[in-house]
Design an enzyme around this catalytic site. Structure first.
Site, PDB file in Angstrom:
ATOM      1  N   ARG A 239       0.864  -1.182   0.000  1.00  0.00           N
ATOM      2  CA  ARG A 239       0.000   0.000   0.000  1.00  0.00           C
ATOM      3  C   ARG A 239       0.898   1.229   0.000  1.00  0.00           C
ATOM      4  O   ARG A 239       1.926   1.262   0.698  1.00  0.00           O
ATOM      5  CB  ARG A 239      -0.895   0.027   1.237  1.00  0.00           C
ATOM      6  CG  ARG A 239      -2.114  -0.886   1.168  1.00  0.00           C
ATOM      7  CD  ARG A 239      -3.167  -0.405   0.150  1.00  0.00           C
ATOM      8  NE  ARG A 239      -4.360  -1.246   0.146  1.00  0.00           N
ATOM      9  CZ  ARG A 239      -4.524  -2.327  -0.611  1.00  0.00           C
ATOM     10  NH1 ARG A 239      -3.573  -2.714  -1.437  1.00  0.00           N
ATOM     11  NH2 ARG A 239      -5.658  -3.012  -0.560  1.00  0.00           N
ATOM     12  N   GLU A 268      -3.401   7.523  -4.428  1.00  0.00           N
ATOM     13  CA  GLU A 268      -3.795   7.046  -5.748  1.00  0.00           C
ATOM     14  C   GLU A 268      -5.069   7.736  -6.211  1.00  0.00           C
ATOM     15  O   GLU A 268      -5.946   7.971  -5.396  1.00  0.00           O
ATOM     16  CB  GLU A 268      -4.020   5.525  -5.694  1.00  0.00           C
ATOM     17  CG  GLU A 268      -2.716   4.795  -5.544  1.00  0.00           C
ATOM     18  CD  GLU A 268      -2.865   3.282  -5.473  1.00  0.00           C
ATOM     19  OE1 GLU A 268      -3.810   2.742  -6.080  1.00  0.00           O
ATOM     20  OE2 GLU A 268      -2.027   2.651  -4.830  1.00  0.00           O
ATOM     21  N   HIS A 286      -1.100  -0.025  -9.852  1.00  0.00           N
ATOM     22  CA  HIS A 286      -1.756  -0.940  -8.901  1.00  0.00           C
ATOM     23  C   HIS A 286      -2.335  -2.173  -9.597  1.00  0.00           C
ATOM     24  O   HIS A 286      -3.551  -2.417  -9.571  1.00  0.00           O
ATOM     25  CB  HIS A 286      -2.856  -0.197  -8.122  1.00  0.00           C
ATOM     26  CG  HIS A 286      -3.177  -0.837  -6.801  1.00  0.00           C
ATOM     27  ND1 HIS A 286      -3.605  -0.132  -5.703  1.00  0.00           N
ATOM     28  CD2 HIS A 286      -3.122  -2.125  -6.388  1.00  0.00           C
ATOM     29  CE1 HIS A 286      -3.821  -0.952  -4.688  1.00  0.00           C
ATOM     30  NE2 HIS A 286      -3.527  -2.184  -5.084  1.00  0.00           N
TER      31      HIS A 286
HETATM   32  C1  GLV Z   1      -5.035  -5.078  -3.818  1.00  0.00           C
HETATM   33  O1  GLV Z   1      -4.333  -4.133  -3.637  1.00  0.00           O
HETATM   34  C2  GLV Z   1      -5.622  -5.850  -2.773  1.00  0.00           C
HETATM   35  O2  GLV Z   1      -5.564  -5.474  -1.591  1.00  0.00           O
HETATM   36  O3  GLV Z   1      -6.206  -6.890  -3.123  1.00  0.00           O
END
Ligand code: GLV
Ligand code: GLV
Length: 322
Positions: A239, A268, A286
């Site tokens: 993250r 983001e 991502h």
């Molecule tokens: C993606 O970032 C997730 O947490 O699945």
């Protein structure tokens, strides 16, 4: 029939089994994140919400849905978009999609290790720009993985899957830091448990695999970046807010570390100023869990969690809310 609201179009697998159950399923038709006011409107009367990591799920939203809301199934392993205390006080069950995406994320983290150290993206751009006029002994020198040390910040499912592949596939020396020690994996993959500062000082590649929590916000800040080797690379597929992104830009500019490969960002879809101009970065939108196989499995698991709860069974992959 119970009502299910799906906040965005996702792979069909899960939608299909929800419809086969006879549930009244509404899938958002907007190609994008629903504006807050629309989302608050859309969830009204829902017994279940299938949410994305880009949807904030808090008291306001749960109350907008109404007291019949029983489950929020997040289409992600991370659930930092959900206020767990708000869910607990309303007895709403929260589920995520662990396990099914572990390998995809691990594979992407490893892809980034190679992409950044062998300058894959930079060199590709060079070809596309028509700049290749012949082989050169000093062109695009990168770094080998062999003989290097990998530091894993977090040894959960994903960190463990990276450890397995790097240890068994490449024989990499691996250090790890985690709130919990895992002696079983230590033995299996010959890992060394160290504190974060030692990991930062001794690793050539540092890959982050902790969840986003108040305690992990800016875990990697300016001070920690300074501890890293000048030759080290930072990889983040977890993250964004775990890394102080502005401090990272400064560290990259100042040559305090050699490069960074990121799949996630602090705010983001924005990036910290200056990040995109740095050649020693690889920047992805991502996509760590973005494979056809995994996204389909996530869709199915989220749907099955909803079905379980609405049929009065325990959720398959519940998140602890209290
Ligand atoms: C993606 O970032 C997730 O947490 O699945
Ligand atoms: C996610 O699957 C994790 O716990 O690392």
């Amino acid at each position: 029939m119970p009502k299910v609201f799906v906040t965005r179009q996702i792979p069909e697998a899960g939608i299909k089994i929800l419809r086969e159950k006879g549930f009244e399923v509404e899938v958002s038709e907007v190609d994008g994140v629903l504006p807050r006011e629309v989302l608050l409107q859309k969830v009204k009367g829902a017994d279940a919400i299938l949410s994305l990591l880009t949807d904030k799920m808090d008291a306001e939203l749960m109350d907008a849905a109404g007291p019949q809301l029983k489950v929020i199934a997040n289409y992600a392993v991370g659930y930092d978009n959900i206020n767990l205390a708000d869910a607990a006080s309303r007895k709403i069950i929260i589920t995520n999609t662990p396990d099914v995406l572990t390998e995809s994320v691990a594979e992407l983290a490893i892809a980034l290790i190679f992409a950044i150290s062998r300058r894959v993206v930079e060199a590709d751009q060079f070809m596309r720009d028509g700049k290749y006029h012949g082989w050169g002994p000093m062109m695009f020198l990168g770094n080998d993985l062999v003989g290097k040390t990998l530091g894993l910040v977090g040894l959960g499912r994903i960190g463990g899957a990276v450890a397995k592949r790097m240890a068994e596939g490449f024989g990499t020396k691996i250090l790890y830091y985690d709130a919990k020690r895992n002696e079983e994996l230590e033995k299996k993959y010959n890992l060394q448990f160290v504190d974060l500062d030692i990991l930062l000082k001794e690793s050539d590649f540092i890959s982050i695999h902790v969840p986003m929590m108040p305690e992990t916000r800016h875990l990697i800040n300016a001070e920690k970046l300074k501890m890293m080797k000048k030759t080290a690379y930072l990889i983040n597929t977890a993250r964004g807010p775990i890394v102080d992104e502005a401090a990272l830009v400064e560290a990259l500019k100042a040559g305090e570390i050699k490069g960074a490969a990121l799949d996630v960002y602090e705010e983001e879809p924005k990036m910290a100023e200056g990040l995109a101009q740095l050649p020693n970065t690889v920047l992805l939108p991502h996509i760590a869990s973005a494979t056809e196989e995994t996204r389909s499995a996530m869709s199915e698991l989220a749907a099955k969690n909803i079905i379980a709860v609405l049929e009065g069974e325990p959720a398959i992959t519940p998140v602890k809310t209290a």
